[in-house]
Design a protein around this motif. Structure first.
Motif, PDB file in Angstrom:
ATOM      1  N   LEU A   1       6.806   4.279   9.010  1.00 33.34           N
ATOM      2  CA  LEU A   1       5.691   3.360   8.804  1.00 33.34           C
ATOM      3  C   LEU A   1       4.402   3.886   9.418  1.00 33.34           C
ATOM      4  O   LEU A   1       3.342   3.852   8.787  1.00 33.34           O
ATOM      5  CB  LEU A   1       6.039   1.987   9.382  1.00 33.34           C
ATOM      6  N   HIS A   2       4.453   4.347  10.668  1.00 37.10           N
ATOM      7  CA  HIS A   2       3.248   4.841  11.333  1.00 37.10           C
ATOM      8  C   HIS A   2       2.696   6.081  10.622  1.00 37.10           C
ATOM      9  O   HIS A   2       1.473   6.234  10.466  1.00 37.10           O
ATOM     10  CB  HIS A   2       3.539   5.149  12.790  1.00 37.10           C
ATOM     11  N   LYS A   3       3.593   6.953  10.194  1.00 37.69           N
ATOM     12  CA  LYS A   3       3.163   8.145   9.474  1.00 37.69           C
ATOM     13  C   LYS A   3       2.516   7.771   8.142  1.00 37.69           C
ATOM     14  O   LYS A   3       1.483   8.334   7.747  1.00 37.69           O
ATOM     15  CB  LYS A   3       4.368   9.059   9.228  1.00 37.69           C
ATOM     16  N   ALA A   4       3.099   6.791   7.459  1.00 37.79           N
ATOM     17  CA  ALA A   4       2.545   6.360   6.173  1.00 37.79           C
ATOM     18  C   ALA A   4       1.171   5.737   6.347  1.00 37.79           C
ATOM     19  O   ALA A   4       0.244   6.015   5.576  1.00 37.79           O
ATOM     20  CB  ALA A   4       3.497   5.368   5.508  1.00 37.79           C
ATOM     21  N   VAL A   5       1.016   4.886   7.376  1.00 40.26           N
ATOM     22  CA  VAL A   5      -0.279   4.250   7.616  1.00 40.26           C
ATOM     23  C   VAL A   5      -1.331   5.293   7.980  1.00 40.26           C
ATOM     24  O   VAL A   5      -2.485   5.223   7.533  1.00 40.26           O
ATOM     25  CB  VAL A   5      -0.143   3.186   8.727  1.00 40.26           C
ATOM     26  N   ALA A   6      -0.950   6.293   8.784  1.00 44.56           N
ATOM     27  CA  ALA A   6      -1.893   7.354   9.149  1.00 44.56           C
ATOM     28  C   ALA A   6      -2.322   8.143   7.920  1.00 44.56           C
ATOM     29  O   ALA A   6      -3.506   8.499   7.772  1.00 44.56           O
ATOM     30  CB  ALA A   6      -1.259   8.286  10.181  1.00 44.56           C
ATOM     31  N   THR A   7      -1.397   8.399   7.013  1.00 37.68           N
ATOM     32  CA  THR A   7      -1.727   9.120   5.785  1.00 37.68           C
ATOM     33  C   THR A   7      -2.676   8.305   4.910  1.00 37.68           C
ATOM     34  O   THR A   7      -3.639   8.837   4.336  1.00 37.68           O
ATOM     35  CB  THR A   7      -0.447   9.449   5.004  1.00 37.68           C
ATOM     36  N   LEU A   8      -2.417   6.999   4.799  1.00 32.87           N
ATOM     37  CA  LEU A   8      -3.295   6.136   4.013  1.00 32.87           C
ATOM     38  C   LEU A   8      -4.700   6.072   4.626  1.00 32.87           C
ATOM     39  O   LEU A   8      -5.706   6.098   3.904  1.00 32.87           O
ATOM     40  CB  LEU A   8      -2.705   4.728   3.932  1.00 32.87           C
ATOM     41  N   ALA A   9      -4.769   5.993   5.962  1.00 30.23           N
ATOM     42  CA  ALA A   9      -6.079   5.957   6.622  1.00 30.23           C
ATOM     43  C   ALA A   9      -6.831   7.262   6.406  1.00 30.23           C
ATOM     44  O   ALA A   9      -8.046   7.264   6.156  1.00 30.23           O
ATOM     45  CB  ALA A   9      -5.900   5.684   8.116  1.00 30.23           C
ATOM     46  N   THR A  10      -6.122   8.385   6.507  1.00 28.85           N
ATOM     47  CA  THR A  10      -6.755   9.688   6.287  1.00 28.85           C
ATOM     48  C   THR A  10      -7.285   9.801   4.859  1.00 28.85           C
ATOM     49  O   THR A  10      -8.380  10.334   4.628  1.00 28.85           O
ATOM     50  CB  THR A  10      -5.749  10.814   6.556  1.00 28.85           C
ATOM     51  N   ALA A  11      -6.518   9.287   3.890  1.00 29.73           N
ATOM     52  CA  ALA A  11      -6.968   9.312   2.502  1.00 29.73           C
ATOM     53  C   ALA A  11      -8.244   8.474   2.334  1.00 29.73           C
ATOM     54  O   ALA A  11      -9.146   8.851   1.581  1.00 29.73           O
ATOM     55  CB  ALA A  11      -5.863   8.786   1.592  1.00 29.73           C
ATOM     56  N   ASN A  12      -8.329   7.346   3.047  1.00 26.27           N
ATOM     57  CA  ASN A  12      -9.549   6.536   2.999  1.00 26.27           C
ATOM     58  C   ASN A  12     -10.737   7.275   3.598  1.00 26.27           C
ATOM     59  O   ASN A  12     -11.859   7.209   3.069  1.00 26.27           O
ATOM     60  CB  ASN A  12      -9.329   5.222   3.744  1.00 26.27           C
TER      61      ASN A  12
ATOM     62  N   ALA B   1       0.834  -1.210   0.000  1.00 22.76           N
ATOM     63  CA  ALA B   1       0.000   0.000   0.000  1.00 22.76           C
ATOM     64  C   ALA B   1       0.866   1.256   0.000  1.00 22.76           C
ATOM     65  O   ALA B   1       0.553   2.244  -0.690  1.00 22.76           O
ATOM     66  CB  ALA B   1      -0.924  -0.015   1.221  1.00 22.76           C
ATOM     67  N   ILE B   2       1.963   1.235   0.765  1.00 19.43           N
ATOM     68  CA  ILE B   2       2.877   2.386   0.794  1.00 19.43           C
ATOM     69  C   ILE B   2       3.523   2.582  -0.570  1.00 19.43           C
ATOM     70  O   ILE B   2       3.614   3.716  -1.076  1.00 19.43           O
ATOM     71  CB  ILE B   2       3.946   2.182   1.891  1.00 19.43           C
ATOM     72  N   ILE B   3       3.976   1.500  -1.187  1.00 19.33           N
ATOM     73  CA  ILE B   3       4.614   1.590  -2.508  1.00 19.33           C
ATOM     74  C   ILE B   3       3.635   2.143  -3.538  1.00 19.33           C
ATOM     75  O   ILE B   3       3.989   3.002  -4.358  1.00 19.33           O
ATOM     76  CB  ILE B   3       5.135   0.203  -2.936  1.00 19.33           C
ATOM     77  N   SER B   4       2.396   1.670  -3.502  1.00 19.62           N
ATOM     78  CA  SER B   4       1.389   2.155  -4.442  1.00 19.62           C
ATOM     79  C   SER B   4       1.104   3.639  -4.237  1.00 19.62           C
ATOM     80  O   SER B   4       0.939   4.389  -5.211  1.00 19.62           O
ATOM     81  CB  SER B   4       0.108   1.338  -4.271  1.00 19.62           C
TER      82      SER B   4
END
Length: 529
Positions: free
Chosen positions: A333-344, A245-248
């Motif tokens: 990693l935590h910052k990336a996951v938070a960004t992905l969740a916010t985008a969702n 998900a981060i790579i995408s």
């Protein structure tokens, strides 16, 4: 445990293991730890059937047992493991993508059986691959074992925790699992003598002929891995899903080369970094350059420029941690996951309420606290429309209202009313809705299948007849006559059913993607706290 989660787990258990196992598992989910007699009494199920159901649940790591201080054994359901059954097709597809058909079948067998020894997995997978091969070829046990070793080396499979007897004198009590396991031993594959190859199933006529010239064949030596059972390491699969998900996200935001740099950094630290870590191990620019794929003709200078751009990007997926070795870099990693969740979250708001509401939602995420007049000015939306949109999102708890009084009497004229977005509670609420959505999709799929049960059974019988006739060399006219037993309206109904079920399956997978991102964000927040 919310009601939506309990309903989803009940449906998953019923779909995978049947009614009795679902009844026992759902009871443990709703009531917590319970002894055997209480489970049998409250579920109104015979004791021997409860024992079998518990054996199935324990075998698949969905229930654990522990000794009560009064001396009896209690059984406890593992809610997270039950919910992960929804992700089984994704585990199998990932293994197929990374390790081919052999890896796919290894993961599939472990998921179907819960726990297996190495020799049992190798034999089963080799036999299945041999059945699929043409020209009389057979799959060597050593080839399957090599793929299994690769899965263990990359931590996709692991040993089950060692089971120890707490008291050898009490033979009636079951052994209590020990959770203390050496991390290196968890992924070390025992040296087992693997000589032989997969076997094909023989018909009765072939068995009679083969029995006359039967030669002794050396099979697997199962004595060398007795007591060593293996299971799927779901945490490692989830780490791979998160990395993809981060790579995408980096690929969509920047370009393919940037995503390949991030992929290389994640691959270099995939085994050494814990699944709950806030960032990967620091990697120098020189190490990244040496590990970069050969297909990309990129110079060291261009790589350094890309790393600088990634580190300076507002997303902050890549961070600096030092200047030695040409610069040290990590993946946040935590910052990336938070960004992905916010985008969702933003995507859900936009799909449900439109682009203007999504603009207000993003504005509140960025500015944290705003009054209604400030929202109107910053979002450039008329006052009446902005007020309606804010109240719509407030009514479904996507945003919240905070009161800051100027005086102790809380008079409205002397109080600031600030709108804000709280990402964590919002993510929990949307995760609950996603569980409910998946449960509804499963119920709808079961309903569609049940309504057309007789037609499906008829279609399966005809397919079985055609397959047997083809094996015996039947003529084309005979096969066509059998196929015509299904009328045109029935065939059209079957196609419609297949199309609807495929849509429901695809919807389940898409909702599960959202569930995974939201779960990862919530778990990473717990880790930070």
């Amino acid at each position: 445990m919310t009601q939506a989660e309990a309903q989803l787990i009940s449906l998953l258990l019923q779909e995978h293991f049947g009614e009795i196992v679902s009844r026992v598992g759902t009871f443990l989910i709703r009531t917590g730890s319970q002894p055997l007699r209480v489970i049998a009494k409250e579920t109104d199920t015979p004791l021997d059937q409860v024992k079998k159901a518990l054996c199935v649940l324990i075998q698949h790591n969905l229930v654990i047992y522990q000794m009560h201080k009064r001396g009896f054994v209690e059984y406890v359901a593992q809610c997270e493991s039950c919910l992960r059954m929804l992700r089984s097709p994704r585990y199998i597809y990932t293994a197929k993508t990374l390790y081919g058909d052999t890896g796919e079948l290894i993961v599939e067998e472990l998921l179907l059986n819960g726990k297996m020894t190495l020799t049992a997995v190798v034999k089963k997978v080799a036999d299945r691959l041999t059945e699929a091969m043409e020209d009389g070829k057979s799959m060597e046990y050593s080839e399957v074992s090599a793929t299994f070793t690769q899965l263990a080396d990359t931590h996709f499979v692991q040993r089950c925790p060692v089971v120890e007897e707490k008291d050898g004198t009490e033979g009636r009590r079951p052994p209590i699992p020990s959770l203390v396991t050496n991390e290196k031993e968890m992924f070390s594959v025992p040296r087992v003598l693997l000589v032989g190859r997969g076997k094909r199933r023989r018909s009765s006529d072939e068995d009679e002929g083969a029995g006359q010239s039967k030669r002794p064949k050396k099979d697997l030596d199962t004595s060398q891995d007795d007591g060593i059972y293996w299971q799927i390491n779901t945490e490692r699969f989830h780490q791979h899903f998160r990395d993809q998900a981060i790579i995408s996200a980096v690929s969509n935001k920047m370009d393919q080369t940037s995503s390949e740099i991030v992929r290389t950094m994640l691959r270099m630290s995939e085994v050494t970094t814990s699944s709950n870590a806030a960032h990967t191990q620091p990697l120098s620019s020189n190490e990244i350059f040496r590990s970069f794929p050969q297909g990309y003709n990129i110079s060291k200078q261009v790589l350094d420029q890309y790393l600088t751009l990634l580190a300076d990007d507002p997303l902050e997926f890549v961070g600096r941690s030092g200047d030695s070795g040409g610069g040290m870099f990590v993946i946040n990693l935590h910052k990336a996951v938070a960004t992905l969740a916010t985008a969702n979250l933003e995507s859900i708001v936009q799909e449900r309420f439109g682009s203007r509401c999504a603009r207000i939602f993003r504005l509140l995420l960025r500015k944290r606290h705003l009054e209604q007049k400030q929202v109107e000015d910053f979002a450039m939306i008329p006052a009446k429309e902005a007020k309606d949109m804010l109240y719509k999102m407030l009514s479904v708890n996507l945003i919240s209202l905070q009161e800051i009084p100027k005086t102790p009497d809380h008079a409205p004229s002397r109080t600031f009313y600030l709108y804000t977005v709280k990402p964590l509670p919002t993510a929990r609420m949307l995760l609950h809705r996603c569980y409910k959505t998946v449960a509804n999709l499963i119920v709808r799929r079961q309903s569609e299948t049940k309504e057309n049960k007789r037609l499906l059974e008829k279609s399966q019988r005809i397919e079985a007849i055609i397959a047997s006739m083809q094996a015996t060399g039947a003529e084309e006219a005979q096969l066509q006559e059998i196929e015509e037993m299904i009328t045109a309206p029935e065939r059209q109904q079957l196609e419609s059913l297949k199309r609807n079920v495929n849509k429901l399956d695809a919807s389940e997978i898409q909702v599960d993607d959202t569930i995974f991102i939201l779960e990862s964000y919530i778990n990473s927040t717990k880790t930070r706290v």
